[in-house]
Write an enzyme that holds these catalytic residues in place. Structure first.
Site, PDB file in Angstrom:
ATOM      1  N   ASP A   1     -24.968  -2.370  15.144  1.00  0.00           N
ATOM      2  CA  ASP A   1     -26.338  -2.817  14.891  1.00  0.00           C
ATOM      3  C   ASP A   1     -27.213  -1.625  14.509  1.00  0.00           C
ATOM      4  OD1 ASP A   1     -28.889  -3.859  14.892  1.00  0.00           O
ATOM      5  OD2 ASP A   1     -29.013  -4.055  17.071  1.00  0.00           O
TER       6      ASP A   1
ATOM      7  N   ASN B   1     -30.215  -1.799  13.199  1.00  0.00           N
ATOM      8  CA  ASN B   1     -31.644  -2.146  13.250  1.00  0.00           C
ATOM      9  C   ASN B   1     -32.348  -1.927  11.914  1.00  0.00           C
ATOM     10  OD1 ASN B   1     -32.288  -1.387  16.727  1.00  0.00           O
ATOM     11  ND2 ASN B   1     -32.209  -3.372  15.747  1.00  0.00           N
TER      12      ASN B   1
ATOM     13  N   HIS C   1     -29.077 -11.928  22.264  1.00  0.00           N
ATOM     14  CA  HIS C   1     -29.753 -10.645  22.162  1.00  0.00           C
ATOM     15  C   HIS C   1     -30.247 -10.192  23.536  1.00  0.00           C
ATOM     16  CE1 HIS C   1     -33.784  -8.620  21.661  1.00  0.00           C
ATOM     17  NE2 HIS C   1     -33.017  -7.797  20.983  1.00  0.00           N
TER      18      HIS C   1
ATOM     19  N   TYR D   1     -23.141  -2.281  25.882  1.00  0.00           N
ATOM     20  CA  TYR D   1     -24.154  -1.907  24.893  1.00  0.00           C
ATOM     21  C   TYR D   1     -24.184  -0.394  24.806  1.00  0.00           C
ATOM     22  CZ  TYR D   1     -28.258  -3.334  22.130  1.00  0.00           C
ATOM     23  OH  TYR D   1     -29.133  -3.612  21.114  1.00  0.00           O
TER      24      TYR D   1
ATOM     25  N   LYS E   1     -25.335   0.617  19.063  1.00  0.00           N
ATOM     26  CA  LYS E   1     -26.646   0.675  18.422  1.00  0.00           C
ATOM     27  C   LYS E   1     -26.621   1.821  17.422  1.00  0.00           C
ATOM     28  CE  LYS E   1     -30.006  -1.279  19.319  1.00  0.00           C
ATOM     29  NZ  LYS E   1     -30.508  -2.551  18.734  1.00  0.00           N
TER      30      LYS E   1
END
Length: 418
Positions: A216, A218, A315, A139, A188
Site C-alpha cells: 500500500d 498511499n 482497513h 501491518y 505500507k
C-alpha cells in the site's frame, strides 16, 4: 421482556493521546503521539455503551455536537439517533464521509449498550457470527529506530527497532509472526523508490513462502508507475492497494494491471460506489466502520459489494481495543470476508484503554468476544492517564508532514512522488 431506562442520559467524549512509533508513509512520519476519542454513552438505568473514534480537533467538535442532540433519545432507536447526528452536522460538515466518522462512533456505543441490556454480543445484533475468529494481517512499516530528540525532549525508541531496507522489513515481519502468529503481511509503501519496495516484497515472499502479501503506497505513484509495479509483482501480491489517486486513476491502472486493486482512499462514501463500479476501478474494497457510518452500514456495504463481485477486506487506522472489538464483531458477521483484515493494534496495544484478557491477537486471529455488547471493559485509570497526556501534550491534530519537516526541513510532500 420489558427493558426500562433505555433513554440516553449523557454522552461523555474523552480525547486521549497515546504513544506511536516513528512509522513512515507517503505523507511523512507518525508523530510520537496518536489521538483518539473514547465515548461513554450513559443510559438512564446506568448502563454504559463504549465507542471509539479517531481524534483531532474537528472530530472532537463534531462528537461534542452529537452529544448534545442524542440526550433523551432511545438507545434502541439507532436510525433516529444517526439521523439526528447527521442533521446536526449537515450545515457545517457537507461531506457525508466526514459526518460518518461521528455517527459511526455513536452507533457502536449504542450497540454496546443494547448488547449489555439484552445480555447478547454485538455480533448477534448484526445477524450472528459466521466465524468464531477473525483473521488479521501483520501491518509492516518502514520505520526509524526512534523518534529523534526535538524541543529538549530525549529521543524515544521502542523494541521493534529500525526497518529501512528489505532485511529490516523481513525482520519486522518475523517479530510480528513470532509475537502474534500472523499468516499474511501488508507493507505500507510510498516511502522509498518503487524498485526498493518491490525488493522488500520479494524478500518477504522468499522469507514467508506461500503467505499472502499486499503493498500500500498511499497514492504515491503515477498511473504508469503503478502499472509497472503491478507487472513486477504479478503472482507475488494478493492485491495492490491505492497505488494512485482517484477513481479515474485507479481505473486507468486496472485496465492493464494483472493484480486486483484495493482501496480505502478513493471509495470511502456511498456516492463513490457507482462510479467505481462503472469504471471497474477497484476489485477489493477495504471496509471501515469509522468511514461508512457504523457496523450495520458496514454489513449493508458488504452486501452491495457481493452483488457487484467486489471482494472484501478491512482497513485500519491507529486504533485501540474498543475499535478492534467493533471491527472483530462486524467482520465475524460478514458472510464473505475475502482477505484478512488490517490492524495497527500491535503498534499501540501497550497503551490500550480496555482491560486485558478479552482481545488477543493469537495465530493471526482475534476470537470474537462472547460477552454482552462489545465484550470489553473500560480501564478508567488508563483512560484518565491518556486524557492527561492529551492535555499536557498540547497536540490537537495529527500532522505527519509537519512532523517530518521539523526533522528534515527539506522534506517536500508530493503525491504522486514517483
Amino acid at each position: 421482556m420489558s427493558i426500562t431506562g433505555t433513554k440516553i442520559r449523557e454522552l461523555i467524549v474523552t480525547p486521549i493521546a497515546f504513544r506511536d512509533p516513528p512509522l513512515l508513509n507517503s505523507n511523512g512520519v507518525h508523530e510520537p503521539l496518536a489521538l483518539r476519542c473514547v465515548l461513554q454513552l450513559v443510559l438512564d438505568n446506568g448502563t454504559v455503551g463504549l465507542g471509539e473514534s479517531p481524534g483531532g480537533s474537528a472530530r472532537l467538535d463534531r462528537l461534542e455536537a452529537a452529544a448534545e442532540v442524542v440526550v433523551g433519545m432511545d438507545v434502541f432507536d439507532t436510525t433516529a439517533v444517526m439521523a439526528a447526528i447527521d442533521a446536526a452536522l449537515l450545515a457545517t460538515v457537507p461531506s457525508s464521509h466526514e459526518r460518518g466518522w461521528t455517527s459511526s462512533a455513536v452507533e457502536v456505543a449504542c450497540l454496546d449498550a443494547q448488547g449489555k441490556l439484552l445480555d447478547r454480543p454485538v455480533s448477534d445484533l448484526l445477524g450472528g457470527r459466521v466465524r468464531d475468529a477473525v483473521p488479521f494481517a501483520a501491518y509492516l512499516f518502514y520505520k526509524w529506530a526512534e523518534h529523534p530528540a526535538l524541543d529538549g525532549r530525549a529521543a524515544v525508541g521502542d523494541d521493534w527497532g529500525a526497518a529501512l531496507d528489505p532485511a529490516g522489513i523481513v525482520e519486522q515481519a518475523r517479530l510480528m509472526q513470532e509475537r502474534y502468529g500472523f499468516r499474511s503481511f501488508k507493507l505500507k509503501g510510498g516511502v522509498f523508490p518503487p524498485d526498493e519496495e518491490i525488493a522488500a516484497i520479494r524478500a518477504l515472499a522468499e522469507a514467508f513462502p506461500g503467505e499472502p502479501l499486499r503493498l500500500d503506497p498511499n497514492t504515491a505513484w503515477t498511473v504508469e508507475t503503478s502499472r509497472y509495479v503491478a507487472r513486477e509483482l504479478d503472482s507475488v501480491l494478493e492485491y495492490l492497494e491505492d497505488p494512485t489517486r482517484s477513481i479515474a486513476g485507479m481505473a486507468e491502472v486496472a485496465k492493464e494491471s494483472p493484480l486486483p486493486l484495493a482501496t480505502n482512499m478513493c471509495v470511502i462514501a456511498w456516492e463513490h460506489l457507482r462510479p467505481a463500479v462503472e469504471q471497474d476501478a477497484v476489485q477489493v474494497l477495504l471496509t471501515d466502520h469509522h468511514y461508512w457510518g457504523g457496523l450495520r452500514r458496514t454489513r449493508e456495504l458488504a452486501a452491495v459489494c457481493e452483488a457487484f463481485g467486489i471482494a472484501l477486506s478491512m482497513h485500519s487506522n491507529s486504533h485501540l481495543g474498543i475499535s478492534l472489538a467493533a471491527m472483530t464483531h462486524v467482520a465475524s458477521a460478514l458472510p464473505r470476508l475475502d482477505h484478512s483484515c488490517d490492524t495497527h493494534y500491535p503498534w499501540n496495544v501497550a497503551d490500550d484503554v480496555i482491560r486485558p484478557g478479552v482481545l488477543e491477537l493469537r495465530d493471526g486471529e482475534v476470537k470474537v468476544p462472547t460477552g454482552p455488547g462489545l465484550g470489553v471493559e473500560l480501564d478508567h485509570e488508563a483512560l484518565a492517564r491518556l486524557h492527561q497526556l492529551y492535555l499536557e501534550s498540547g497536540m490537537r491534530d495529527r500532522d505527519d508532514t509537519g512532523y517530518m519537516r521539523r526533522i528534515d526541513p527539506e522534506y517536500e510532500l508530493r503525491l504522486p512522488r514517483w
